[in-house]
Design a protein around this motif. Structure first.
Motif, PDB file in Angstrom:
ATOM      1  N   PRO A 103      38.604  35.848  43.348  1.00  0.00           N
ATOM      2  CA  PRO A 103      39.325  35.858  42.061  1.00  0.00           C
ATOM      3  C   PRO A 103      38.402  35.602  40.878  1.00  0.00           C
ATOM      4  O   PRO A 103      38.655  36.074  39.774  1.00  0.00           O
ATOM      5  CB  PRO A 103      40.330  34.699  42.230  1.00  0.00           C
ATOM      6  CG  PRO A 103      40.470  34.510  43.702  1.00  0.00           C
ATOM      7  CD  PRO A 103      39.124  34.847  44.278  1.00  0.00           C
ATOM      8  N   LEU A 154      36.939  38.645  38.462  1.00  0.00           N
ATOM      9  CA  LEU A 154      37.593  39.170  37.263  1.00  0.00           C
ATOM     10  C   LEU A 154      37.206  38.344  36.041  1.00  0.00           C
ATOM     11  O   LEU A 154      36.938  38.878  34.967  1.00  0.00           O
ATOM     12  CB  LEU A 154      39.112  39.160  37.448  1.00  0.00           C
ATOM     13  CG  LEU A 154      39.675  40.079  38.540  1.00  0.00           C
ATOM     14  CD1 LEU A 154      41.185  39.904  38.640  1.00  0.00           C
ATOM     15  CD2 LEU A 154      39.331  41.526  38.236  1.00  0.00           C
ATOM     16  N   GLN A 209      40.379  43.297  30.641  1.00  0.00           N
ATOM     17  CA  GLN A 209      40.997  43.029  31.942  1.00  0.00           C
ATOM     18  C   GLN A 209      41.179  44.311  32.753  1.00  0.00           C
ATOM     19  O   GLN A 209      41.006  44.319  33.971  1.00  0.00           O
ATOM     20  CB  GLN A 209      42.354  42.342  31.741  1.00  0.00           C
ATOM     21  CG  GLN A 209      42.980  41.890  33.062  1.00  0.00           C
ATOM     22  CD  GLN A 209      44.170  40.966  32.840  1.00  0.00           C
ATOM     23  OE1 GLN A 209      44.523  40.679  31.700  1.00  0.00           O
ATOM     24  NE2 GLN A 209      44.769  40.500  33.926  1.00  0.00           N
ATOM     25  N   GLU A 210      41.479  45.410  32.078  1.00  0.00           N
ATOM     26  CA  GLU A 210      41.668  46.683  32.784  1.00  0.00           C
ATOM     27  C   GLU A 210      40.367  47.140  33.459  1.00  0.00           C
ATOM     28  O   GLU A 210      40.370  47.546  34.620  1.00  0.00           O
ATOM     29  CB  GLU A 210      42.150  47.754  31.801  1.00  0.00           C
ATOM     30  CG  GLU A 210      42.379  49.115  32.454  1.00  0.00           C
ATOM     31  CD  GLU A 210      42.755  50.181  31.432  1.00  0.00           C
ATOM     32  OE1 GLU A 210      42.799  51.363  31.826  1.00  0.00           O
ATOM     33  OE2 GLU A 210      42.981  49.834  30.255  1.00  0.00           O
ATOM     34  N   GLN A 242      39.479  44.810  36.366  1.00  0.00           N
ATOM     35  CA  GLN A 242      40.333  45.092  37.530  1.00  0.00           C
ATOM     36  C   GLN A 242      39.878  46.386  38.221  1.00  0.00           C
ATOM     37  O   GLN A 242      39.882  46.490  39.451  1.00  0.00           O
ATOM     38  CB  GLN A 242      41.794  45.215  37.081  1.00  0.00           C
ATOM     39  CG  GLN A 242      42.795  45.387  38.230  1.00  0.00           C
ATOM     40  CD  GLN A 242      42.860  44.156  39.116  1.00  0.00           C
ATOM     41  OE1 GLN A 242      42.811  43.025  38.611  1.00  0.00           O
ATOM     42  NE2 GLN A 242      42.938  44.360  40.418  1.00  0.00           N
ATOM     43  N   HIS A 281      36.972  45.597  40.328  1.00  0.00           N
ATOM     44  CA  HIS A 281      37.411  44.753  41.435  1.00  0.00           C
ATOM     45  C   HIS A 281      37.990  45.585  42.577  1.00  0.00           C
ATOM     46  O   HIS A 281      37.881  45.205  43.746  1.00  0.00           O
ATOM     47  CB  HIS A 281      38.454  43.766  40.905  1.00  0.00           C
ATOM     48  CG  HIS A 281      39.019  42.839  41.937  1.00  0.00           C
ATOM     49  ND1 HIS A 281      38.264  41.852  42.526  1.00  0.00           N
ATOM     50  CD2 HIS A 281      40.267  42.752  42.481  1.00  0.00           C
ATOM     51  CE1 HIS A 281      39.035  41.190  43.390  1.00  0.00           C
ATOM     52  NE2 HIS A 281      40.244  41.717  43.369  1.00  0.00           N
ATOM     53  N   GLU A 282      38.555  46.729  42.243  1.00  0.00           N
ATOM     54  CA  GLU A 282      39.247  47.536  43.258  1.00  0.00           C
ATOM     55  C   GLU A 282      38.354  48.586  43.920  1.00  0.00           C
ATOM     56  O   GLU A 282      38.791  49.296  44.821  1.00  0.00           O
ATOM     57  CB  GLU A 282      40.459  48.225  42.611  1.00  0.00           C
ATOM     58  CG  GLU A 282      41.556  47.240  42.196  1.00  0.00           C
ATOM     59  CD  GLU A 282      42.671  47.898  41.389  1.00  0.00           C
ATOM     60  OE1 GLU A 282      42.523  49.104  41.060  1.00  0.00           O
ATOM     61  OE2 GLU A 282      43.666  47.209  41.093  1.00  0.00           O
TER      62      GLU A 282
END
Length: 529
Positions: free
Chosen positions: A30, A33, A43-44, A47, A50-51
């Motif tokens: 976590p 991020l 944040q977009e 994320q 992160h993916e």
């Protein structure tokens, strides 16, 4: 999934801090991020990174590998072929035709390095301002190919020196530019192996140069030109063709590749990953009025006062002096063993092949363990052993052919792992694309002064023992090893001192602007060992 391999802690730039003593799958955590957003991502975007799974990342970087690395490798091969083929031409009659005597040959070698050293920094500054590096690099390669071709028709020693000077002027921008491009496309833990791929081309150029020269020299008399002239002419024409190809084949940036050979998501990943792992965006900075910022001349002051640049330059020189000296003289050394000119050309190939293999293997291990120093110092130790043998036995070289030829192999095995490690170490420890461009060029510029030294250490009057050549190479290898140990210790000590406070404690002392301005001097910057 991880942005790095599982069970490994991400090595982060100025904005990064270890999450604890235990190793974690960083990009899966976590905290990732949070750290990505501190890097300047919204944040977009955080994320999105992160993916991206580990397998997807590997596929993206492999795409870049197939586009960037082969092109840089071929160009690096050609650059070394063109600057070192004078050694092949020498034993095919260059000196006799141009009435060269005494140290004329050494002067011709040295002349190349004057513009080569002086133009590296301004060239990389220009490159960092180009939106399409392929155009800039293509012009350089096209020009030095034309000069190389003209070298085959010179009629005097003065003409040879002029063409060697121009060759150094146009070649100056390629090498630091190639290192800069690698740093723009890859994160720190993926740099050294990619650099080694095109460094192998340097070793391959030595092998290929001998094989090619042996074949081309048989054209002696064609068009009333001696064989050594055809070596320059044919290799120069090949360089011209490659210069033209660069305009279309050399990748510029993820933004330019998006929608072509990269999907838009793949290009977005590379751009965002560069921001996170390097701490700076790849886009050119602009003023509030939308214009590009001018060059920050304060960068020169920052680089000039950066102690790591000088230690890295000495490590670079521990390669440059033995490398250039051997590359310019190996055909003559082998001829001194009793081989004919043709056989001496051919027998240069095996040592260089061993050097290429050693560069790849050491780079794989260095990237695997993300540790540069042991593989640099180990290579320098091999150089010390090789030149100690040659220094002791070369006086009776015809009685020690097997041992001396073995020592030449060991020297090549030691020479070629040093530069990939040195450049990866440097590029990973400079924050920001502008300082990285100026810093890497400065380090290479200072280190390449070793090329001037390498041009003069093998004097014909000292043949076949070459005490100055073998002794100087041994000394530079030993000095480079000492610098590698010193740099490792200083990086470790600074990292340990900075880790005494948490990120929040450092941010309570310094503002965000101050930390950003410090770059790699920020207490939040973690030096890569």
């Amino acid at each position: 999934m991880a942005l790095e391999e599982k069970n490994s802690t991400m090595e982060r730039s100025s904005i990064f801090e270890e999450t604890g003593p235990e190793k974690v799958p960083w990009a899966s955590s976590p905290e990732y991020l949070h750290v990505s957003m501190k890097a300047g991502l919204n944040q977009e975007d955080a994320q999105f990174l992160h993916e991206i799974s580990k397998d997807e990342q590997n596929k993206i970087f492999h795409k870049v590998d197939w586009r960037l690395c082969p092109m840089l490798a071929v160009l690096y091969l050609i650059s070394h072929l063109d600057r070192a083929n004078i050694g092949n031409a020498k034993i095919e009659g260059l000196e006799k035709t141009l009435n060269m005597t005494g140290t004329d040959y050494n002067v011709a070698l040295m002349v190349f390095f004057i513009p080569y050293v002086l133009c590296e920094i301004p060239s990389n500054m220009l490159l960092s301002r180009f939106s399409k590096p392929s155009v800039y690099m293509g012009v350089l390669i096209l020009c030095w190919g034309i000069v190389m071709t003209c070298m085959g028709v010179v009629q005097s020693f003065g003409g040879l020196c002029v063409t060697r000077f121009l060759l150094g002027f146009f070649e100056a921008g390629f090498f630091p530019g190639a290192i800069y491009l690698v740093g723009q496309w890859y994160p720190p833990e993926r740099t050294q192996f990619r650099m080694a791929l095109f460094y192998c081309a340097s070793a391959a150029s030595g092998a290929f140069s001998g094989l090619l020269a042996a074949g081309i020299a048989k054209m002696n008399g064609v068009g009333n030109y001696e064989g050594w002239r055809w070596i320059f002419i044919i290799e120069g024409i090949a360089t011209v063709f490659m210069g033209v190809a660069v305009f279309w084949l050399l990748p510029d940036s993820p933004e330019h590749a998006a929608g072509r050979w990269l999907t838009h998501d793949e290009a977005r990943f590379l751009r965002l990953n560069h921001i996170v792992t390097r701490g700076m965006a790849t886009k050119k900075k602009v003023n509030p009025d939308g214009k590009k910022e001018r060059v920050k001349w304060s960068l020169f002051g920052q680089v000039a006062k950066d102690w790591q640049i000088y230690l890295q330059a000495m490590i670079f020189a521990s390669n440059a002096v033995p490398n250039y000296g051997l590359k310019f003289t190996m055909p003559q050394i082998l001829k001194n063993m009793g081989f004919t000119s043709t056989n001496a050309q051919l027998m240069t190939a095996p040592p260089y092949a061993c050097g290429a293999i050693s560069a790849l293997l050491s780079a794989l291990l260095a990237d695997r363990y993300t540790w540069r120093m042991p593989f640099i110092a180990g290579a320098q130790a091999l150089l010390i052993i090789a030149y100690a043998i040659l220094f002791a036995k070369a006086e009776a070289i015809k009685d020690n052919v097997a041992l001396c030829y073995f020592a030449v192999h060991v020297a090549c095995v030691g020479i070629y792992p040093i530069l990939p490690g040195c450049n990866a170490w440097t590029i990973n420890n400079l924050a920001g694309p502008e300082k990285r461009a100026v810093g890497i060029a400065t380090m290479i510029c200072i280190g390449n002064l070793g090329g001037i030294v390498g041009s003069f250490i093998y004097q014909e009057r000292e043949s076949p023992r070459y005490p100055t050549g073998f002794g100087t190479s041994l000394s530079f290898a030993a000095a480079g090893m000492l610098c590698a140990f010193t740099l490792e210790y200083l990086f470790w000590k600074i990292n340990s001192k900075n880790a005494e406070k948490t990120e929040d404690e450092w941010r309570a002392i310094y503002t965000e602007g101050q930390l950003e301005k410090m770059g790699d001097r920020s207490p939040l910057f973690k030096y890569h060992l």
